[in-house]
Design a protein around this motif. Structure first.
Motif, PDB file in Angstrom:
ATOM      1  N   TRP A 106       0.830  -1.206   0.000  1.00  0.00           N
ATOM      2  CA  TRP A 106       0.000   0.000   0.000  1.00  0.00           C
ATOM      3  C   TRP A 106       0.866   1.259   0.000  1.00  0.00           C
ATOM      4  O   TRP A 106       0.637   2.194  -0.785  1.00  0.00           O
ATOM      5  N   GLN A 107       1.866   1.292   0.873  1.00  0.00           N
ATOM      6  CA  GLN A 107       2.714   2.475   0.961  1.00  0.00           C
ATOM      7  C   GLN A 107       3.554   2.654  -0.299  1.00  0.00           C
ATOM      8  O   GLN A 107       3.849   3.782  -0.694  1.00  0.00           O
ATOM      9  N   LEU A 113       2.762   1.437  -3.557  1.00  0.00           N
ATOM     10  CA  LEU A 113       1.974   1.702  -4.759  1.00  0.00           C
ATOM     11  C   LEU A 113       1.071   2.921  -4.635  1.00  0.00           C
ATOM     12  O   LEU A 113       1.009   3.751  -5.553  1.00  0.00           O
ATOM     13  N   VAL A 114       0.375   3.033  -3.521  1.00  0.00           N
ATOM     14  CA  VAL A 114      -0.636   4.078  -3.377  1.00  0.00           C
ATOM     15  C   VAL A 114      -0.018   5.387  -2.892  1.00  0.00           C
ATOM     16  O   VAL A 114      -0.216   6.452  -3.476  1.00  0.00           O
ATOM     17  N   GLU A 115       0.756   5.298  -1.796  1.00  0.00           N
ATOM     18  CA  GLU A 115       1.243   6.527  -1.173  1.00  0.00           C
ATOM     19  C   GLU A 115       2.527   7.058  -1.818  1.00  0.00           C
ATOM     20  O   GLU A 115       2.704   8.268  -1.942  1.00  0.00           O
ATOM     21  N   GLY A 161       1.717   6.770  -6.081  1.00  0.00           N
ATOM     22  CA  GLY A 161       0.470   7.419  -6.492  1.00  0.00           C
ATOM     23  C   GLY A 161      -0.203   6.695  -7.644  1.00  0.00           C
ATOM     24  O   GLY A 161      -0.737   7.333  -8.561  1.00  0.00           O
ATOM     25  N   ARG A 196      -2.463   5.138 -10.334  1.00  0.00           N
ATOM     26  CA  ARG A 196      -3.791   5.551 -10.775  1.00  0.00           C
ATOM     27  C   ARG A 196      -4.355   4.552 -11.777  1.00  0.00           C
ATOM     28  O   ARG A 196      -3.613   3.774 -12.398  1.00  0.00           O
ATOM     29  N   ILE A 206      -3.830  -5.060  -4.796  1.00  0.00           N
ATOM     30  CA  ILE A 206      -4.011  -3.627  -4.547  1.00  0.00           C
ATOM     31  C   ILE A 206      -3.920  -2.839  -5.851  1.00  0.00           C
ATOM     32  O   ILE A 206      -4.706  -1.921  -6.098  1.00  0.00           O
ATOM     33  N   ALA A 207      -2.983  -3.224  -6.711  1.00  0.00           N
ATOM     34  CA  ALA A 207      -2.841  -2.530  -7.994  1.00  0.00           C
ATOM     35  C   ALA A 207      -4.087  -2.713  -8.855  1.00  0.00           C
ATOM     36  O   ALA A 207      -4.548  -1.770  -9.513  1.00  0.00           O
ATOM     37  N   ARG A 256      -6.815  -0.563  -7.757  1.00  0.00           N
ATOM     38  CA  ARG A 256      -6.609   0.824  -8.170  1.00  0.00           C
ATOM     39  C   ARG A 256      -6.869   1.021  -9.663  1.00  0.00           C
ATOM     40  O   ARG A 256      -6.759   2.140 -10.175  1.00  0.00           O
TER      41      ARG A 256
END
Length: 320
Positions: free
Chosen positions: A142-143, A145-147, A150, A152, A173-174, A177
């Motif tokens: 999560w940290q 890929l997402v944080e 970023g 999208r 998680i990807a 997203r």
């Protein structure tokens, strides 16, 4: 952490070590039960995840002081006591989380104390084994890929070691997203990755991930070494390489020349992230693949199996 140990406190069993070395240094040992400090909760451990960092710290104690020590950062269990100032949980609550990395280790035991805000409520939809397999690996994904990256919808991501602990959760998680996901893994694990939602798979044993025209917006690298170096070449301008090892520093100059970003991530405990992971797990959109469970007394055997490097997903130590 402010956790203390009292000589008058009750004892507990822990997977303890008094020396660095192979799995054989791990012993089921009676030690004092921790007392929760300010802002901490005491958790009766039901299950605790096992991660590659446990193997490394058992042998080398990379970030931790020398033994004696008890390892383990993943935990799922029941709150039995709260320290001063805790308002989020009360005794009887089921929680899961990652103890502060690296200095908060200690979940491979019957009880562990840690900051209340390192935990989230365990979703009722999953059991303790599933919950214990998630925190460190899912927070890392999560940290990253997402944080950090970023990520999208519509972007393309390459995940190295995609069938591993972090990798198989990163795939999910990807996809959540809205990204297009390519994962590297040996051919026998490709069906597993496709079941998780991977759009394409690369057999690293016979295929060169950098030998095609495919270019990515994000690369997540859990392998290091030459893989990190060569991953710069498959990024689109403006792309991000997130390494979970220290190799990204060596690629920074090449990354800047290519117009991409290369960073190294060390996972942090994070309640907001844990709540996001809890929501995905409750909705059935994120699930850890648990390839084996071991009772606390057989923790050394769990370490030995994990160190083979052939584990798909996660291993979990069960306590009660």
């Amino acid at each position: 952490m402010t956790t203390t140990y009292s000589s008058a406190a009750p004892t507990m069993l822990a997977l303890h070590q008094t020396a660095l070395g192979g799995p054989e240094v791990l012993r089921l040992t009676e030690v004092p039960r921790p007392v929760p400090g300010v802002g901490e909760i005491l958790v009766a451990v039901h299950a605790a995840g096992l991660n590659p960092t446990d193997f490394k710290h058992r042998a080398l104690s990379i970030f931790l002081p020398p033994p004696p020590l008890t390892l383990g950062w993943d935990v799922s269990g029941t709150v039995v006591e709260t320290g001063p100032g805790v308002t989020l949980f009360q005794p009887g609550d089921e929680v899961f989380g990652m103890l502060p990395y690296p200095h908060g280790a200690g979940s491979h035991a019957e009880y562990v104390a840690g900051p209340a805000r390192a935990f989230a409520a365990k979703p009722a939809e999953i059991d303790h084994v599933q919950a214990a397999a998630l925190p460190l690996a899912a927070l890392t994904a999560w940290q990253a890929l997402v944080e950090t990256a970023g990520l999208r919808a519509g972007q393309r991501v390459l995940i190295h070691a995609a069938a591993g602990g972090v990798g198989h959760l990163a795939v999910q998680i990807a996809k959540e997203r809205g990204a297009h996901v390519t994962g590297t893994a040996s051919a026998p694990k490709h069906d597993f990755l496709r079941e998780l939602g991977a759009d394409a798979c690369v057999d690293y044993r016979v295929e060169d991930f950098a030998g095609t025209e495919e270019r990515y917006d994000v690369v997540l690298d859990a392998l290091g070494g030459e893989t990190t170096t060569r991953s710069v070449d498959v990024l689109r301008p403006g792309g991000v390489l997130v390494s979970l090892l220290r190799g990204a520093e060596d690629t920074r100059a090449a990354a800047e020349k290519a117009g991409v970003r290369a960073v190294t991530l060390i996972v942090e405990h994070d309640q907001a992230g844990m709540r996001a992971i809890a929501d995905l797990a409750a909705w059935g959109r994120l699930r850890a693949h648990v390839s084996g469970t071991f009772p606390l007394a057989e923790g050394a055997r769990a370490h030995a199996q994990g160190e083979t490097g052939r584990t798909t997903g996660k291993l979990v130590i069960t306590v009660r």
